[in-house]
Design an enzyme around this catalytic site. Sequence first.
Site, PDB file in Angstrom:
ATOM      1  CG  ASN A 173      -2.206  -0.800   0.967  1.00  8.90           C
ATOM      2  OD1 ASN A 173      -3.052  -0.407   0.178  1.00  8.90           O
ATOM      3  ND2 ASN A 173      -2.309  -1.952   1.617  1.00  8.90           N
ATOM      4  NE  ARG A 184       4.311  -1.871  18.379  1.00  6.13           N
ATOM      5  CZ  ARG A 184       4.775  -2.347  19.513  1.00  6.13           C
ATOM      6  NH1 ARG A 184       4.272  -1.948  20.656  1.00  6.13           N
ATOM      7  NH2 ARG A 184       5.730  -3.241  19.501  1.00  6.13           N
ATOM      8  CG  ASN A 235      -5.891   1.680   9.107  1.00  3.75           C
ATOM      9  OD1 ASN A 235      -4.816   1.377   8.582  1.00  3.75           O
ATOM     10  ND2 ASN A 235      -6.620   0.797   9.773  1.00  3.75           N
ATOM     11  CG  HIS A 244      -9.708  -3.165   8.742  1.00  2.00           C
ATOM     12  ND1 HIS A 244      -8.766  -3.601   9.652  1.00  2.00           N
ATOM     13  CD2 HIS A 244     -10.738  -4.040   8.807  1.00  2.00           C
ATOM     14  CE1 HIS A 244      -9.222  -4.688  10.250  1.00  2.00           C
ATOM     15  NE2 HIS A 244     -10.418  -4.972   9.760  1.00  2.00           N
ATOM     16  CD  GLU A 259      -5.882  -3.882   1.762  1.00  2.00           C
ATOM     17  OE1 GLU A 259      -4.881  -3.230   2.103  1.00  2.00           O
ATOM     18  OE2 GLU A 259      -6.163  -4.987   2.260  1.00  2.00           O
TER      19      GLU A 259
HETATM   20  C1  GRF Z   1      -3.222  -4.711   4.233  1.00  2.00           C
HETATM   21  O1  GRF Z   1      -4.060  -5.810   4.014  1.00  2.00           O
HETATM   22  C2  GRF Z   1      -3.941  -3.683   5.079  1.00  2.00           C
HETATM   23  O2  GRF Z   1      -5.300  -3.624   4.838  1.00  2.00           O
HETATM   24  C3  GRF Z   1      -3.695  -4.181   6.456  1.00  2.00           C
HETATM   25  O3  GRF Z   1      -2.373  -4.670   6.442  1.00  2.00           O
HETATM   26  C4  GRF Z   1      -2.045  -5.064   5.106  1.00  2.00           C
HETATM   27  C5  GRF Z   1      -0.805  -4.322   4.743  1.00  2.00           C
HETATM   28  O4  GRF Z   1      -0.266  -4.737   3.511  1.00  2.00           O
HETATM   29  N1  GRF Z   1      -3.952  -3.147   7.430  1.00  2.00           N
HETATM   30  P1  GRF Z   1       0.936  -3.939   2.870  1.00  2.00           P
HETATM   31  O5  GRF Z   1       2.037  -3.862   3.926  1.00  2.00           O
HETATM   32  O6  GRF Z   1       0.454  -2.595   2.473  1.00  2.00           O
HETATM   33  O7  GRF Z   1       1.379  -4.765   1.680  1.00  2.00           O
END
Ligand code: GRF
Length: 192
Positions: A22, A96, A112, A114, A179
Amino acid sequence: MEKLTGLKKIKTAVFISGAGSNLKNIIKFSKIKKSPISINLIISNTHLAKGLRFADQFKIQKKLFNFKNFKNTERNILLLLKKKKIKFICLAGFMRILSKEFIKKFDGKIINIHPSLLPKYKGLNTHIRAIRNNDKFAGCTAHYVSAKLDSGKIILQKKIKITTKDNPTSLAKKILKLEHKLYPTAIMKIFN
Ligand code: GRF
């Protein structure tokens, strides 16, 4: 959220703990002209976060905080954010939970992503829970961060069908892709 004035992008920090897919996606988005944000700082609570390599790749400052002394750590993060003139925070796989005092200091300016259709499945292991419950749909949610875990106001959601062939791994893969579409769209929605 304040509207964008002029051409200045809003200085943003991304907090990570893991692979950083992400993060990479948000950095790429931030570089396009219409993006309201620029990524100026990457914060991690662990040196094991593979996503930290994107700081080097894209020449963005990175900083590790071990959170051993939580209060001190948050104070130091806030000092750094101030010094860097950071006005917006994207959590992206950050493992965290920030204190309510910290969140208050950045009220309405921390978001965030999720991997579930909130309010369903707050916390961890979202995909296995959706499959075990025979849910027809799964998805992801971009939301504001509030003092209560995964409970802040929802900005946007995206959903997909869970098929009979899906297992937690296949579902996680599909949702991660989702995402990557949702996070930039949510950022655009906030600032436009
Ligand atoms: C994602 O699935 C996000 O929704 C969750 O943790 C994961 C992080 O993936 N909170 P990345 O580190 O962005 O590849």
